[in-house]
Design an enzyme around this catalytic site. Structure first.
Site, mmCIF file in Angstrom:
data_model
loop_
_atom_site.group_PDB
_atom_site.id
_atom_site.type_symbol
_atom_site.label_atom_id
_atom_site.label_comp_id
_atom_site.label_asym_id
_atom_site.label_seq_id
_atom_site.Cartn_x
_atom_site.Cartn_y
_atom_site.Cartn_z
ATOM 1 N N CYS B 16 0.827 -1.206 0.000
ATOM 2 C CA CYS B 16 0.000 0.000 0.000
ATOM 3 C C CYS B 16 0.860 1.254 0.000
ATOM 4 O O CYS B 16 0.568 2.232 0.684
ATOM 5 C CB CYS B 16 -0.920 0.012 1.216
ATOM 6 S SG CYS B 16 -1.966 -1.446 1.329
ATOM 7 N N ALA B 17 1.946 1.248 -0.754
ATOM 8 C CA ALA B 17 2.826 2.422 -0.825
ATOM 9 C C ALA B 17 2.042 3.640 -1.309
ATOM 10 O O ALA B 17 1.053 3.512 -2.033
ATOM 11 C CB ALA B 17 3.992 2.137 -1.766
ATOM 12 N N ILE B 19 2.854 5.717 -3.587
ATOM 13 C CA ILE B 19 2.877 5.775 -5.056
ATOM 14 C C ILE B 19 1.844 4.818 -5.659
ATOM 15 O O ILE B 19 1.369 5.030 -6.786
ATOM 16 C CB ILE B 19 4.307 5.474 -5.588
ATOM 17 C CG1 ILE B 19 4.421 5.713 -7.106
ATOM 18 C CG2 ILE B 19 4.735 4.047 -5.248
ATOM 19 C CD1 ILE B 19 4.365 7.137 -7.523
ATOM 20 N N ARG B 41 0.648 -6.873 4.058
ATOM 21 C CA ARG B 41 0.872 -7.750 5.195
ATOM 22 C C ARG B 41 -0.259 -7.574 6.211
ATOM 23 O O ARG B 41 -0.505 -8.435 7.034
ATOM 24 C CB ARG B 41 2.235 -7.460 5.826
ATOM 25 C CG ARG B 41 3.399 -7.983 4.981
ATOM 26 C CD ARG B 41 4.703 -7.452 5.477
ATOM 27 N NE ARG B 41 4.711 -5.987 5.451
ATOM 28 C CZ ARG B 41 5.691 -5.240 5.922
ATOM 29 N NH1 ARG B 41 6.737 -5.791 6.501
ATOM 30 N NH2 ARG B 41 5.622 -3.927 5.835
ATOM 31 N N TYR B 65 1.216 -10.688 0.364
ATOM 32 C CA TYR B 65 1.601 -10.563 -1.049
ATOM 33 C C TYR B 65 1.428 -11.917 -1.740
ATOM 34 O O TYR B 65 1.018 -11.994 -2.898
ATOM 35 C CB TYR B 65 3.047 -10.096 -1.194
ATOM 36 C CG TYR B 65 3.403 -8.844 -0.407
ATOM 37 C CD1 TYR B 65 2.486 -7.802 -0.255
ATOM 38 C CD2 TYR B 65 4.663 -8.697 0.174
ATOM 39 C CE1 TYR B 65 2.814 -6.659 0.465
ATOM 40 C CE2 TYR B 65 5.005 -7.563 0.885
ATOM 41 C CZ TYR B 65 4.081 -6.550 1.043
ATOM 42 O OH TYR B 65 4.415 -5.434 1.738
ATOM 43 N N LEU B 81 7.021 -2.033 -3.785
ATOM 44 C CA LEU B 81 7.654 -2.309 -2.491
ATOM 45 C C LEU B 81 9.002 -1.608 -2.401
ATOM 46 O O LEU B 81 9.568 -1.209 -3.420
ATOM 47 C CB LEU B 81 7.863 -3.831 -2.347
ATOM 48 C CG LEU B 81 6.595 -4.676 -2.346
ATOM 49 C CD1 LEU B 81 6.943 -6.163 -2.455
ATOM 50 C CD2 LEU B 81 5.772 -4.401 -1.084
ATOM 51 N N LYS B 104 10.439 1.896 -9.771
ATOM 52 C CA LYS B 104 11.877 2.160 -9.751
ATOM 53 C C LYS B 104 12.274 2.740 -8.403
ATOM 54 O O LYS B 104 11.408 3.305 -7.736
ATOM 55 C CB LYS B 104 12.333 3.087 -10.871
ATOM 56 C CG LYS B 104 11.380 4.173 -11.334
ATOM 57 C CD LYS B 104 10.964 5.220 -10.351
ATOM 58 C CE LYS B 104 12.027 5.831 -9.478
ATOM 59 N NZ LYS B 104 11.437 6.561 -8.322
ATOM 60 N N ARG B 176 12.811 5.899 1.218
ATOM 61 C CA ARG B 176 13.822 6.182 0.199
ATOM 62 C C ARG B 176 15.206 6.500 0.753
ATOM 63 O O ARG B 176 16.156 6.640 0.004
ATOM 64 C CB ARG B 176 13.341 7.332 -0.696
ATOM 65 C CG ARG B 176 12.287 6.874 -1.673
ATOM 66 C CD ARG B 176 11.509 8.039 -2.276
ATOM 67 N NE ARG B 176 10.459 8.476 -1.384
ATOM 68 C CZ ARG B 176 9.456 9.280 -1.754
ATOM 69 N NH1 ARG B 176 9.406 9.761 -2.975
ATOM 70 N NH2 ARG B 176 8.520 9.618 -0.895
ATOM 71 N N ASP B 189 16.367 7.027 -6.652
ATOM 72 C CA ASP B 189 15.066 7.684 -6.804
ATOM 73 C C ASP B 189 15.141 8.760 -7.893
ATOM 74 O O ASP B 189 14.755 8.539 -9.031
ATOM 75 C CB ASP B 189 14.635 8.259 -5.457
ATOM 76 C CG ASP B 189 13.230 8.829 -5.519
ATOM 77 O OD1 ASP B 189 12.371 8.214 -6.161
ATOM 78 O OD2 ASP B 189 12.992 9.906 -4.949
#
Lengths: 363, 363
Positions: B16-17, B19, B41, B65, B81, B104, B176, B189
């Site tokens: 659930c990032a 992005i 998770r 996942y 992820l 990426k 990051r 990044d």
């Protein structure tokens, strides 16, 4: 103000270089200066130049540079001679008490420039290099932005370019690529502007080291046609620049600060003569879902009543007038900026010559 | 076209990032794809994510996942992820026959990426990295300009930037900048985009060497926060880039060719979602008396019906559809471009780690 103070500064020009046409027009357009004399090794050439560049009918036409310098009515000289001749003629001009507007590159190295600057200082004369874009009102507006701690913050990275494409004939035969006339090649010509732009963006704080980034390209005579280099400050900030006679015209500054950034694509010569544009962004973020910029970048258009080269002449003549008619001393900041530009050029040249090693910049 | 071919590609999302919200929207906006499953998770987190990101009511919510990968109806997975988890989950996804849209930086190094690419290839799966700007119609228009021998000529110099300013909390705690999650920091990044932009401008011709230009800045955990580097091709052309979490937002490409130049200031994420701008100049000279540009630079505005990330999903889903419903093979250019980007990142990283020495780029 005494009546005497309103008199225009009388310019003599040494030589009939192509760039002297542009500066002659600038002297005409500047309200406080006048074209007074032109000297060439050929009297006929000087006469033709004066006739085709709107010199007043009473302007003096001389068949030598010496004659211009010997004319007591010449207040200041503009020297657009090939760089290898600057040391001789600029020093001589200073000895003859002529204020000095010197075309760039100002000298072949800082040793030469120091002799020129010393001659000017010893004679109480104003020195200025002919870097026209410094005098556009846009440049001042951009500098205000760069100096704004909230809008720009502190400079983190700056990239500058100046390139134009020389014809095959230019690349072998132009003065700017002749080893005996302008041995710095593109580094002295277009590189001068890139380095000045970087110093300007860094509020003239000198970088610590210079390093060329590739084996440059040369013409048959061994003069530089293209060069890319990086400059590094004490605190590890980096500047990069690209100067070339082998690429299409470009004049970019991309300056990125902690809080904002500045972009200009025609800093050397604006696209239009009467107005010039730059763009900024400040404190932007990606917006909701990272789908755009918030706030958007800004665009500024700065108008100019007279061209930047006329504003340069005006500023120079104003400083000369302050000395001639008032009790002002010469403004030494122009010599300092010129010298900083030259020492960086010298360091980049040394880096190229020693196989791309990093070279210490010494003021 | 058989009826089967019109069915949308069913996406599963791993994690659930933040992005993933943007890409979920893109999957919704893309006409040939559908949000089919989300796995986290935490089942609750997945449920909340689905509810707040317009997942269809019949979408599958999974508490792992693995469950997404085990769902036979999932055609493709989007993997946002942390980078350190890519190798494990991307390879597992491929083993479970899921096509792969990989966020990426795609891997911590090219060795990891190769395992991912091999797993995709071995299973006949489409691979694509999630570099959204590649799919904006502006990018194609700019590439046409760069490919035009009369308008642009051959690339001589290119400078790219991507920076944004992380908050103090971001700089210590964001994924990051965590050494165990995204150890490449800003290089993986923002640097990913700069390097991709440079490769793109050079028509994907790999440079020969990479060299970092300064001692980069790190956070307390030793992760890169800022970096500037140069890339050198066999023929001595140079590219430079600046990537940072310590500067205001910038996304510049300045590409200079023998006959023209290209400028764009928002290549990563356009200022506006529905249209994007770029500027070019071609075969310009200084004009009479060198007082302007002739011809003037040009400005192009390219409209986009759906956002670039939706165009990316559309292209990816189209390729997946060609494999699933037709007899197409996987398009391997996306893997090649991804790998080239990664090997340059690895070389820059090596240059930083070995004290700024020049490092050979090996494909």
């Amino acid at each position: 103000m005494a009546k005497e103070e309103t008199k225009p500064i009388r310019f003599g020009i040494l030589g009939c270089a192509e760039i002297a046409r542009k500066v002659s027009r600038a002297i005409t357009l500047s309200p406080n200066s006048t074209l007074y004399a032109i000297g060439s090794r050929s009297y006929e050439k000087a006469k033709t130049f004066a006739a085709s560049n709107n010199f007043p009918s009473h302007a003096k036409i001389y068949g030598s540079y010496d004659a211009v310098l010997d004319d007591p009515n010449v207040d200041a000289v503009y020297v657009p001679l090939p760089t290898s001749l600057h040391l001789r003629w600029a020093v001589l001009a200073a000895q003859k008490k002529k204020h000095l507007l010197l075309e760039k590159p100002v000298a072949l190295n800082v040793g030469e420039l120091d002799k020129i600057l010393e001659a000017c200082e010893a004679n109480g004369l104003q020195y200025m290099d002919s870097t026209m874009w410094m005098h556009h009102p846009r440049t001042e507006k951009m500098f205000q932005f760069l100096s704004d701690p909230n809008q720009f913050g502190s400079l983190q990275s700056v990239h500058a370019t100046f390139s134009y494409r020389g014809s095959p004939d230019f690349l072998e035969n132009d003065i700017r690529v002749k080893p005996d006339l302008d041995s710095l090649g593109t580094l002295g010509d277009t590189g001068w502007y890139c380095i000045r732009a970087i110093l300007w963006a860094a509020n003239y704080e000198l970088p610590k080291t210079a390093k060329a980034l590739h084996k440059p390209k040369y013409n048959k005579a061994g003069v530089l046609l293209s060069c890319e280099a990086s400059l590094l400050w004490e605190d590890n900030r980096v500047a990069t620049f690209y100067c070339s006679f082998l690429s299409d015209m470009s004049m970019d500054i991309t300056a990125i600060g902690t809080k904002g950034s500045l972009r200009v694509h025609d800093y050397v010569i604006p696209n239009e003569e009467n107005e010039a544009l730059f763009r900024t962004s400040s404190n932007s973020d990606f917006g909701e879902l990272s789908t755009g910029w918030n706030p958007k970048p800004s665009e500024f258009i700065i108008k100019s009543d007279i061209p930047q080269e006329a504003l340069m002449v005006k500023e120079f003549a104003n400083l000369v007038g302050g000395i001639k008619f008032g009790d002002s001393k010469a403004e030494n900041k122009w010599g300092i900026i010129s010298r900083k530009t030259q020492v960086v050029i010298d360091a980049v040249k040394a880096s190229i010559d020693n196989g791309l090693e990093s070279v210490l910049i010494r003021y």
